[in-house]
Design an enzyme around this catalytic site. Structure first.
Site, PDB file in Angstrom:
ATOM      1  N   ASN A   8      40.217  50.084  51.179  1.00 30.05           N
ATOM      2  CA  ASN A   8      40.980  51.353  51.853  1.00 30.05           C
ATOM      3  C   ASN A   8      42.081  51.794  50.925  1.00 30.05           C
ATOM      4  OD1 ASN A   8      42.409  53.005  53.589  1.00 30.05           O
ATOM      5  ND2 ASN A   8      43.092  51.278  54.854  1.00 30.05           N
ATOM      6  N   TRP A   9      41.742  53.012  50.371  1.00 33.49           N
ATOM      7  CA  TRP A   9      42.727  53.792  49.420  1.00 33.49           C
ATOM      8  C   TRP A   9      43.830  54.393  50.066  1.00 33.49           C
ATOM      9  CZ3 TRP A   9      38.894  55.662  45.068  1.00 33.49           C
ATOM     10  CH2 TRP A   9      38.527  54.763  44.379  1.00 33.49           C
ATOM     11  N   LYS A  10      43.980  54.540  51.491  1.00 37.76           N
ATOM     12  CA  LYS A  10      44.848  55.372  52.188  1.00 37.76           C
ATOM     13  C   LYS A  10      45.091  56.590  51.521  1.00 37.76           C
ATOM     14  CE  LYS A  10      46.426  50.701  53.385  1.00 37.76           C
ATOM     15  NZ  LYS A  10      47.453  49.969  53.915  1.00 37.76           N
ATOM     16  N   HIS A  97      42.935  51.429  62.627  1.00 41.47           N
ATOM     17  CA  HIS A  97      43.791  50.885  61.519  1.00 41.47           C
ATOM     18  C   HIS A  97      45.101  50.936  61.867  1.00 41.47           C
ATOM     19  CE1 HIS A  97      45.991  50.374  57.816  1.00 41.47           C
ATOM     20  NE2 HIS A  97      44.910  49.695  57.484  1.00 41.47           N
ATOM     21  N   GLU A  99      47.976  51.678  60.662  1.00 46.76           N
ATOM     22  CA  GLU A  99      48.751  52.882  60.575  1.00 46.76           C
ATOM     23  C   GLU A  99      48.500  53.949  61.464  1.00 46.76           C
ATOM     24  OE1 GLU A  99      47.683  52.647  56.437  1.00 46.76           O
ATOM     25  OE2 GLU A  99      49.114  50.669  56.482  1.00 46.76           O
ATOM     26  N   GLU A 170      43.650  42.475  60.997  1.00 44.24           N
ATOM     27  CA  GLU A 170      44.708  42.752  60.119  1.00 44.24           C
ATOM     28  C   GLU A 170      46.132  42.600  60.788  1.00 44.24           C
ATOM     29  OE1 GLU A 170      43.305  45.738  56.872  1.00 44.24           O
ATOM     30  OE2 GLU A 170      43.543  46.720  58.608  1.00 44.24           O
ATOM     31  N   GLY A 176      50.433  45.666  53.410  1.00 46.01           N
ATOM     32  CA  GLY A 176      51.348  46.250  52.745  1.00 46.01           C
ATOM     33  C   GLY A 176      52.522  45.351  52.130  1.00 46.01           C
ATOM     34  N   SER A 215      47.432  42.052  52.433  1.00 42.53           N
ATOM     35  CA  SER A 215      47.844  41.618  51.465  1.00 42.53           C
ATOM     36  C   SER A 215      46.772  40.748  50.610  1.00 42.53           C
ATOM     37  CB  SER A 215      49.195  41.058  51.515  1.00 42.53           C
ATOM     38  OG  SER A 215      50.223  41.949  51.972  1.00 42.53           O
ATOM     39  N   GLY A 236      44.081  46.912  50.716  1.00 42.05           N
ATOM     40  CA  GLY A 236      44.711  48.258  50.387  1.00 42.05           C
ATOM     41  C   GLY A 236      45.203  48.384  49.101  1.00 42.05           C
ATOM     42  N   GLY A 237      46.505  47.967  48.936  1.00 43.24           N
ATOM     43  CA  GLY A 237      47.210  47.891  47.655  1.00 43.24           C
ATOM     44  C   GLY A 237      46.364  47.516  46.226  1.00 43.24           C
TER      45      GLY A 237
HETATM   46  P1  PGA Z   1      47.161  45.933  52.152  1.00 43.12           P
HETATM   47  O1  PGA Z   1      46.799  46.852  53.222  1.00 43.12           O
HETATM   48  O2  PGA Z   1      45.858  45.491  51.343  1.00 43.12           O
HETATM   49  O3  PGA Z   1      47.894  46.759  51.123  1.00 43.12           O
HETATM   50  O4  PGA Z   1      47.956  45.056  52.668  1.00 43.12           O
HETATM   51  C1  PGA Z   1      45.378  46.421  53.994  1.00 43.12           C
HETATM   52  C2  PGA Z   1      45.083  47.539  54.783  1.00 43.12           C
HETATM   53  O5  PGA Z   1      45.798  48.199  55.285  1.00 43.12           O
HETATM   54  O6  PGA Z   1      43.891  47.818  55.248  1.00 43.12           O
END
Ligand code: PGA
Length: 251
Positions: A8-10, A97, A99, A170, A176, A215, A236-237
């Site tokens: 997930n590149w956000k 998600h 966010e 999650e 993050g 993470s 994500g990251g």
């Molecule tokens: P993260 O994000 O790997 O940066 O913790 C995961 C996500 O939001 O899907």
């Protein structure tokens, strides 16, 4: 059941950067990708086409959207439909998600509407769920999962093709933050998720993939992916660089 290794590149990456990262990932992992794994990248809308041009010809790799709206087209400024995602090569969409729930204010009910709409429109959907730290401290993890999953699939048919629906656990406090959930926390949450899905989908639930997100890194992925009821990861990251995501994909 293939494990789904999802990125997930956000709100990161321009067209050129997205294409270069996707190409690097393919160069580093495609030839070694085990038969029982598939890889998904969810870029921002503006880079989906760039990524699908790179991944399209590569077996086992696909593209998804991070969000979509619940109409095919119309006067909905700023929104994108499942048909538009499919038009640029995306076969998956994320719903729920953290966010979108906690920054953009999406309700359980809207996440449910979106999940059912996306499936009906021909997308594979990854429904994301997970508790906040206060909820964990109050012992409410299972309650939160139950509430979010029940609402999230409220309008999904019991005989849904299990290959089309995934649930990503999650925990909000692990997204993050660098703070990954421990094996015991993941095992418990995934077992609860499986149980809730079984109550809703019967035996079909055993084929619905449950991903872990929060993470995930090259250093912890192998341990996480080997746990019971972990059928993939949502990253994500650590998915933003081809090198680190390739290590996750192959972990
Ligand atoms: P993260 O994000 O790997 O940066 O913790 C995961 C996500 O939001 O899907």
């Amino acid at each position: 059941m293939k494990k789904l290794m999802a990125a997930n590149w956000k709100m990161f990456k321009t067209w050129d950067d997205a294409r270069a990262t996707a190409q690097e990932l393919v160069d580093l992992s495609a030839s070694a990708l085990p038969d029982d794994r598939e890889v998904l990248i969810c870029p921002p809308f503006t880079a989906i086409k760039a990524v699908s041009e790179v991944l399209g010809p590569v077996p086992g790799f696909s593209v998804g959207g991070q969000d979509f709206y619940v109409r095919e087209e119309g006067a909905f400024t700023g929104e994108i439909s499942p048909a538009m995602l499919k038009d640029v090569g995306a076969g998956f969409g994320l719903t729920g998600h953290s966010e979108r729930r906690h920054v953009l204010g999406e309700s359980d009910a809207y996440v449910g509407e979106k999940t059912a709409y996306g499936l009906a429109a021909g997308l594979k959907v990854i429904l994301c769920v997970g508790e906040m730290i206060e909820e964990r401290k109050a012992g409410q993890v299972e309650d939160v999962l139950e509430r979010q999953i029940r609402a999230g699939v409220a309008d999904v048919a019991r005989d849904v093709d299990p290959n089309d629906l995934c649930v990503a656990y999650e925990p909000v406090w692990a997204i993050g933050t660098g703070e990954v959930a421990g094996p015991r926390e993941i095992l418990e949450a995934h077992a609860s998720t499986r149980k809730i899905l079984q109550s809703l989908f019967g035996d079909n639930a055993n084929e619905i993939r449950i991903l872990y997100g929060g993470s995930v890194k090259p250093a912890n992925c192998a341990e996480i992916i080997a746990l019971d009821n972990v059928d993939g990861v949502l990253v994500g990251g650590a998915s933003l660089q081809g090198e680190s995501f390739s290590q996750i994909v192959l972990a």
